[in-house]
Design a protein around this motif. Structure first.
Motif, PDB file in Angstrom:
ATOM      1  N   PRO A 193       0.829  -1.208   0.000  1.00 37.88           N
ATOM      2  CA  PRO A 193       0.000   0.000   0.000  1.00 37.88           C
ATOM      3  C   PRO A 193       0.865   1.260   0.000  1.00 37.88           C
ATOM      4  O   PRO A 193       1.949   1.273   0.583  1.00 37.88           O
ATOM      5  N   ILE A 194       0.383   2.254  -0.638  1.00 40.01           N
ATOM      6  CA  ILE A 194       1.091   3.537  -0.634  1.00 40.01           C
ATOM      7  C   ILE A 194       0.052   4.659  -0.642  1.00 40.01           C
ATOM      8  O   ILE A 194      -0.931   4.599  -1.373  1.00 40.01           O
ATOM      9  N   ASP A 195       0.263   5.650   0.239  1.00 39.28           N
ATOM     10  CA  ASP A 195      -0.625   6.807   0.225  1.00 39.28           C
ATOM     11  C   ASP A 195      -0.286   7.646  -0.989  1.00 39.28           C
ATOM     12  O   ASP A 195       0.889   7.913  -1.255  1.00 39.28           O
ATOM     13  N   TRP A 196      -1.299   8.075  -1.682  1.00 46.52           N
ATOM     14  CA  TRP A 196      -1.054   8.710  -2.974  1.00 46.52           C
ATOM     15  C   TRP A 196      -1.925   9.938  -3.135  1.00 46.52           C
ATOM     16  O   TRP A 196      -3.119   9.921  -2.805  1.00 46.52           O
ATOM     17  N   GLY A 197      -1.298  10.964  -3.607  1.00 43.20           N
ATOM     18  CA  GLY A 197      -2.035  12.197  -3.789  1.00 43.20           C
ATOM     19  C   GLY A 197      -2.579  12.368  -5.188  1.00 43.20           C
ATOM     20  O   GLY A 197      -3.714  12.789  -5.385  1.00 43.20           O
ATOM     21  N   ALA A 198      -1.754  12.006  -6.151  1.00 45.60           N
ATOM     22  CA  ALA A 198      -2.137  12.262  -7.545  1.00 45.60           C
ATOM     23  C   ALA A 198      -3.069  11.174  -8.060  1.00 45.60           C
ATOM     24  O   ALA A 198      -2.820  10.552  -9.087  1.00 45.60           O
TER      25      ALA A 198
ATOM     26  N   THR B 106       7.028   5.251   2.640  1.00 43.03           N
ATOM     27  CA  THR B 106       5.641   5.220   2.224  1.00 43.03           C
ATOM     28  C   THR B 106       4.733   5.486   3.409  1.00 43.03           C
ATOM     29  O   THR B 106       4.894   4.904   4.466  1.00 43.03           O
ATOM     30  N   LEU B 107       3.807   6.329   3.176  1.00 51.90           N
ATOM     31  CA  LEU B 107       2.896   6.672   4.269  1.00 51.90           C
ATOM     32  C   LEU B 107       1.639   5.842   4.137  1.00 51.90           C
ATOM     33  O   LEU B 107       0.973   5.905   3.142  1.00 51.90           O
ATOM     34  N   ASN B 108       1.382   5.074   5.071  1.00 51.54           N
ATOM     35  CA  ASN B 108       0.059   4.477   5.115  1.00 51.54           C
ATOM     36  C   ASN B 108      -0.236   4.056   6.541  1.00 51.54           C
ATOM     37  O   ASN B 108      -0.681   2.963   6.792  1.00 51.54           O
TER      38      ASN B 108
ATOM     39  N   PHE C 227       7.497   3.261  -9.781  1.00 48.65           N
ATOM     40  CA  PHE C 227       7.373   2.026  -9.009  1.00 48.65           C
ATOM     41  C   PHE C 227       7.412   0.826  -9.959  1.00 48.65           C
ATOM     42  O   PHE C 227       6.812   0.869 -11.024  1.00 48.65           O
ATOM     43  N   GLY C 228       8.057  -0.222  -9.530  1.00 48.81           N
ATOM     44  CA  GLY C 228       8.269  -1.376 -10.413  1.00 48.81           C
ATOM     45  C   GLY C 228       7.375  -2.553 -10.123  1.00 48.81           C
ATOM     46  O   GLY C 228       7.561  -3.628 -10.688  1.00 48.81           O
ATOM     47  N   GLN C 229       6.408  -2.403  -9.274  1.00 51.08           N
ATOM     48  CA  GLN C 229       5.553  -3.555  -8.939  1.00 51.08           C
ATOM     49  C   GLN C 229       4.132  -3.069  -8.690  1.00 51.08           C
ATOM     50  O   GLN C 229       3.907  -1.899  -8.391  1.00 51.08           O
ATOM     51  N   PRO C 230       3.156  -3.973  -8.827  1.00 48.34           N
ATOM     52  CA  PRO C 230       1.769  -3.590  -8.559  1.00 48.34           C
ATOM     53  C   PRO C 230       1.631  -3.097  -7.123  1.00 48.34           C
ATOM     54  O   PRO C 230       2.225  -3.680  -6.202  1.00 48.34           O
ATOM     55  N   MET C 231       0.856  -2.057  -6.948  1.00 50.09           N
ATOM     56  CA  MET C 231       0.720  -1.472  -5.618  1.00 50.09           C
ATOM     57  C   MET C 231      -0.721  -1.108  -5.350  1.00 50.09           C
ATOM     58  O   MET C 231      -1.528  -1.006  -6.270  1.00 50.09           O
ATOM     59  N   LYS C 232      -0.989  -0.925  -4.076  1.00 51.38           N
ATOM     60  CA  LYS C 232      -2.320  -0.469  -3.678  1.00 51.38           C
ATOM     61  C   LYS C 232      -2.192   1.025  -3.342  1.00 51.38           C
ATOM     62  O   LYS C 232      -1.556   1.400  -2.359  1.00 51.38           O
ATOM     63  N   PHE C 233      -2.797   1.859  -4.179  1.00 52.53           N
ATOM     64  CA  PHE C 233      -2.692   3.308  -3.996  1.00 52.53           C
ATOM     65  C   PHE C 233      -3.869   3.778  -3.132  1.00 52.53           C
ATOM     66  O   PHE C 233      -5.026   3.655  -3.544  1.00 52.53           O
ATOM     67  N   VAL C 234      -3.541   4.285  -1.962  1.00 55.74           N
ATOM     68  CA  VAL C 234      -4.574   4.753  -1.044  1.00 55.74           C
ATOM     69  C   VAL C 234      -4.754   6.260  -1.247  1.00 55.74           C
ATOM     70  O   VAL C 234      -3.790   7.033  -1.178  1.00 55.74           O
ATOM     71  N   ASP C 235      -5.985   6.631  -1.537  1.00 53.77           N
ATOM     72  CA  ASP C 235      -6.278   8.041  -1.847  1.00 53.77           C
ATOM     73  C   ASP C 235      -6.165   8.889  -0.581  1.00 53.77           C
ATOM     74  O   ASP C 235      -6.878   8.670   0.396  1.00 53.77           O
ATOM     75  N   LEU C 236      -5.271   9.871  -0.604  1.00 55.73           N
ATOM     76  CA  LEU C 236      -5.082  10.737   0.563  1.00 55.73           C
ATOM     77  C   LEU C 236      -6.262  11.681   0.766  1.00 55.73           C
ATOM     78  O   LEU C 236      -6.406  12.275   1.816  1.00 55.73           O
ATOM     79  N   GLU C 237      -7.075  11.816  -0.275  1.00 56.32           N
ATOM     80  CA  GLU C 237      -8.228  12.698  -0.135  1.00 56.32           C
ATOM     81  C   GLU C 237      -9.480  11.918   0.238  1.00 56.32           C
ATOM     82  O   GLU C 237     -10.594  12.442   0.156  1.00 56.32           O
ATOM     83  N   GLY C 238      -9.318  10.636   0.579  1.00 58.75           N
ATOM     84  CA  GLY C 238     -10.422   9.852   1.123  1.00 58.75           C
ATOM     85  C   GLY C 238     -11.202   9.031   0.117  1.00 58.75           C
ATOM     86  O   GLY C 238     -12.196   8.407   0.472  1.00 58.75           O
ATOM     87  N   GLY C 239     -10.763   8.988  -1.140  1.00 56.70           N
ATOM     88  CA  GLY C 239     -11.470   8.182  -2.148  1.00 56.70           C
ATOM     89  C   GLY C 239     -11.134   6.700  -2.018  1.00 56.70           C
ATOM     90  O   GLY C 239     -10.385   6.290  -1.127  1.00 56.70           O
TER      91      GLY C 239
END
Lengths: 672, 315
Positions: A31-36, B105-107, B240-252
């Motif tokens: 998991p990574i927090d993402w802005g864009a 990474t922030l999560n 990034f070189g691998q599949p990742m889980k992108f967590v929306d910082l704006e809450g989506g």
């Protein structure tokens, strides 16, 4: 398809492993927090279609790779047609066509169609570990042969070639009856044949029953292993007639023979035909062009002291050696006996005159007259010609006539007189009489008749019989199929026709020698020639000479006979009726040959074949003699290749080939 | 004792201390200052001559010209005024993004623990440093935070006390929720009564059409505009070189994606975005600065001030 290590297939659920890994992997995404997220969502949406296809393709390839590895480890066996044919049954019934046409041999590997089929079946059984119970059907007259597990089909005497036509409908029917009677479970029936029409008898009444039985036995799979190819040159020889003629100084044998091309492509070539009689040998060059060449009255000079004998006519080696020989027997004509069965005195009187007047002074002729009124049975001993002018017989008399023909006798059927006989509705040799009708002589003039052979052929001097001068006033048409028209009226109706028989001859004439019906009696010449020639033909077998078709005599009848032909093949006593040869017993001579239908190259087409065996689980495998592919073989290599291919394709699709293809963005004071 | 403000870096303050913040356009301030004004005033810089009209202050007559030509001309000089500077700081969730190379990474749901390197922290640092500089040279400073719930507007005023208010407010800002920067800019355009300098500090993850309209609104009100675009190199390049889980910082909703697969499309979209942004800032003559996490803020601000000092003033 079967497997040598089927227990490995229990691991087939492992095919789902890639799916499980995929699902687990989804949970393990970093998991990574993402802005864009705005850019990311747009990019993902743009890529969704292609990515989804690629994703499913990768998953599919992974499933395929695991499945292929499992299949390849279980060592699958497939037929030569890449597992199109299943082979899981524990019992295998082999129906084998051993007819002469199956001896068509490939020039490269030296294997005949029969030998190739047997070799492939043996290889298939061996690859299966000889675990199947094998039952062999080769003849309707023989019980099924249960083949021991340690014996190859090729080593069995029952699988060797014969000169008997295969009766495929009878054999298949016999095999299905056996399955029903024994209560067998899943059974594979392999029928190996070259699909020759003569062997398959598509008109046989057994086919509907076979279809019904196949439909009732869903666990029976019928596989037709066909060898229908006829590309190589092949010719077959056959003797139609022999006649021993004595001149003042010597004797000579007159031979009517034909050479027929049975290959698919017709070629023209000169063939040396060898005629062997005893120790003497005559070679004649025959120019073969077209489908068939007929040579009538070929003279072979023989010793004047020879009263009877046997010989062989032989063609040079070609694709099929089984039809290159034909045996014949001959004897000096003895008293020629004929039997006339008629209730019409006018007709019988004419026929008697024609029959009793011999063409040669030296030839003694006897004629007996019988009426159907008091006829319980026929005395056909030593009779050469039977003239039947009455309602077509049935029952015992009909059987007697058939037996008479089967031993080389000749029958001339004339229509029953309307005033003496009921018309009846019986059939003989597939023919039956229609109603009498008055006709106009002009419309019923005879313009076309066969002049090269048979009863209306030209005289030896070349003179033409005055058949066209005949006038016909009343006609009793004859109905039937498979008849050869020897003479026909101008409107196409038959005047004289010959029914299809392997030996002997059966003629049907559509009018009577009376004033009311025709000028056959007034003209005289035509009727006389017809009757005398039929008498000579019939008497040749009645005089101690017999020509029979292989398989039509029982072994016990041949025990005392001495083989006289020079064939190099040893034939055991029990097999004598099934092989072509010439025999002698005292003054009697016997020539056994293949049936005429074996020289007919026509094969059953695939559509007809499918209709014959429709209703059950049936497959048709078209094989070729030169094909080296077995009926079964280990096909693990294909699965290994497939696994490697799947893995390579998967690797290709998952290659990170797009990294670095786009230019990276740099930071700075202005937008780049 | 006053709590030290983490976003105010003494090194930055020290570097900016000898520099001045100049306006590129004429400002209308409330008091005299160091910035040019569209009005005429009493500075030492000569502006123009004009004919005397009755009512003019006779003290401004150029007597030398009258003595030579017997004509009365008024001598006019440029006016200097102070600057009204207002910061628009983006406080949306995406400003919490912290470069992987710096803070990892922030999560963990706790952006504060990494506030030392987040975009919001850098935004506060920029706004705080420039506010200090502006107040130091006598300019008025205001603050507007673009946040739908905790957004608060502080009107531009001068003085150290007001600076404290601004810095306190900056300290309180937390990044969360969606970005409503365009709406906030529209409000700002209406609230600032006279010409001023509007400094926008944001990652600009907004609809560019809306942003363009709001910037036009500000320009229409004659404001000088500066944009500090805080966007990280990772956000631009997706390295990034691998599949990742992108967590929306704006809450989506979070998104599972393989960066390798979508990289080309991503770059295409980012490229289009930057081109569009370039067109907007060029057209509206906005002083635009893109700042990444790897850039030294002291250097960036120093060069920003130097560039503005060197630019020609327009009245």
């Amino acid at each position: 398809m079967m497997f040598l290590q089927p227990w490995i297939l229990f691991g087939l659920p492992l095919v789902l492993l890639p799916i499980a890994i995929h699902l687990l992997n989804q949970r393990r995404h970093r998991p990574i927090d993402w802005g864009a997220m705005h850019f990311l969502r747009q990019a993902t949406r743009m890529h969704q279609g292609a990515a989804r296809i690629r994703y499913w393709l990768i998953l599919l390839l992974r499933l395929l790779a695991v499945a292929c590895v499992l299949f390849f480890m279980s060592r699958p066996l497939a037929t030569g047609w890449l597992s199109l044919v299943g082979n899981s049954a524990s019992r295998v019934i082999v129906v084998l066509d051993r007819s002469p046409s199956m001896e068509m041999t490939d020039t490269l590997n030296g294997l005949s169609k029969r030998a190739s089929a047997i070799a492939k079946l043996d290889a298939m059984f061996e690859e299966k570990g000889n675990r199947s119970e094998r039952i062999l059907f080769v003849s309707p007259d023989q019980p099924p042969v249960i083949v021991p597990s340690n014996v190859k089909l090729a080593d069995l005497a029952e699988t060797q070639s014969t000169d008997v036509s295969a009766k495929i409908p009878e054999l298949v029917s016999q095999a299905l009856r056996y399955i029903q009677a024994e209560g067998l479970g899943p059974t594979e029936v392999w029928c190996c044949s070259d699909l020759q029409v003569n062997d398959w008898d598509t008109q046989s009444g057994l086919w509907p029953a076979i279809r019904e039985t196949l439909a009732e036995l869903p666990f029976v799979r019928l596989t037709l292993l066909s060898y229908a190819e006829r590309d190589q040159f092949n010719a077959a020889v056959r003797v139609q007639r022999t006649a021993l003629k004595r001149t003042d100084r010597s004797s000579e044998l007159l031979l009517d023979f034909s050479v027929r091309q049975t290959s698919g492509n017709l070629v023209s070539r000169v063939l040396p035909v060898t005629i062997q009689i005893g120790e003497s040998r005559v070679v004649v060059e025959l120019e073969l062009s077209g489908r068939e060449v007929v040579r009538n009255g070929f003279v072979v000079p023989i010793d004047s002291s020879i009263e009877s004998g046997a010989g062989t006519i032989e063609l040079p080696s070609d694709a099929n050696a089984a039809d290159n020989n034909f045996h014949f027997a001959f004897s000096r004509p003895s008293t020629m006996r004929s039997l006339i069965v008629s209730d019409d005195e006018k007709v019988s009187t004419v026929l008697q005159i024609m029959t009793k007047t011999s063409m040669s002074k030296q030839q003694q002729v006897e004629c007996e007259l019988a009426s159907t009124q008091k006829l319980a049975s026929l005395k056909l001993d030593d009779v050469g010609l039977l003239i039947w002018q009455a309602t077509l017989p049935e029952g015992a008399i009909a059987e007697q006539i058939k037996q008479f023909v089967a031993t080389g006798g000749v029958v001339l059927f004339l229509p029953p007189s309307a005033e003496f006989n009921a018309k009846g509705n019986f059939a003989m040799f597939g023919m039956r009489w229609s109603d009498w009708s008055d006709v106009d002589s002009q419309d019923y003039s005879i313009q076309r008749w066969r002049r090269d052979s048979d009863l209306l052929r030209n005289a030896e001097s070349g003179e033409i019989l005055p058949v066209d001068e005949l006038q016909v006033r009343r006609v009793c048409a004859v109905d039937g199929i498979d008849a050869t028209k020897l003479a026909s009226f101008s409107n196409g109706a038959s005047f004289l026709c010959k029914a299809a028989t392997d030996v002997g001859a059966v003629y049907f004439c559509s009018t009577l020698p009376t004033v009311e019906c025709s000028t056959l009696a007034d003209n005289g010449v035509v009727l006389y020639a017809m009757i005398q020639r039929a008498l000579v033909e019939g008497s040749s077998s009645a005089g101690g000479v017999h020509a029979v078709v292989a398989g039509s005599v029982v072994p016990a009848d041949l025990e005392a006979w001495e083989r006289v032909d020079l064939g190099d093949k040893t034939i055991v006593a029990a097999d004598r009726p099934h092989h072509a040869a010439a025999y002698r017993s005292g003054k009697r001579w016997l020539a056994i040959n293949r049936s005429a239908g074996e020289d007919d190259p026509t094969a059953v087409d695939e559509k007809t074949l499918q209709s014959l065996v429709a209703g059950g689980s049936t497959r048709i495998l078209n094989d070729q003699i030169e094909s080296n592919s077995g009926l079964t073989r280990e096909v693990w290599r294909w699965f290994a290749f497939a696994a490697v291919f799947a893995l390579l394709a998967e690797a290709f699709l998952t290659l990170p080939n797009k990294i670095g293809t786009s230019k990276a963005f740099a930071m700075g004071s202005g937008p780049r | 004792m006053t709590k030290p403000r983490s976003f105010l870096d003494p090194k930055i303050i020290a570097k900016l201390a000898h520099q001045t913040l100049e306006s590129r356009r004429a400002m209308i301030g409330s008091v005299s200052g160091r910035h040019s004004s569209p009005m005429r005033g009493s500075s030492l810089e000569f502006a123009q001559y004009r004919k005397y009209v009755p009512g003019d202050d006779t003290r401004r007559l150029d007597w030398r010209v009258w003595g030579r030509s017997d004509r009365s001309y008024i001598k006019e000089f440029e006016a200097d005024t102070n600057l009204r500077m207002c910061f628009a700081v983006d406080a949306s969730g995406s400003m919490n993004y912290c470069a992987k190379s710096e803070g990892g990474t922030l999560n963990n749901g706790n952006a504060e623990s990494h506030s030392g390197s987040s975009k919001l922290h850098r935004a506060k640092s920029i706004a705080g440093s420039l506010a200090w500089l502006a107040v130091k040279q006598g300019d008025a400073v205001g603050l507007s935070t673009s946040h739908p719930t905790n957004g608060k507007d502080i009107p531009p005023r001068r003085g150290a006390r007001h600076l404290k208010l601004v810095l306190d407010q900056l300290d309180l800002i937390k990044g969360e929720g969606d970005c409503d920067l365009p709406a906030r800019l529209h409000t700002l355009a209406e609230r600032i009564p006279r010409r001023g300098l509007v400094v926008i500090v944001s990652d600009l993850f907004v609809d560019l059409e809306e942003l363009s309209r709001s910037l036009k609104h500000l320009r229409h009100r004659k404001h000088d505009l500066v944009i500090f675009h805080l966007i990280d190199a990772e956000e631009l390049n997706l390295p990034f070189g691998q599949p990742m889980k992108f967590v929306d910082l704006e809450g989506g909703q979070p998104l599972l994606a393989d960066p390798v697969v979508i990289l080309n499309n991503y770059h295409r979209i980012v490229g289009d975005y930057l081109s569009q942004l370039k067109e907007i800032v060029s057209k509206l003559e906005i002083d635009y600065r893109r700042i990444g996490s790897d850039q030294n803020l002291a250097d960036v601000l120093s060069s920003f001030l130097a560039a503005r000092a060197g630019s020609r003033k327009r009245r």
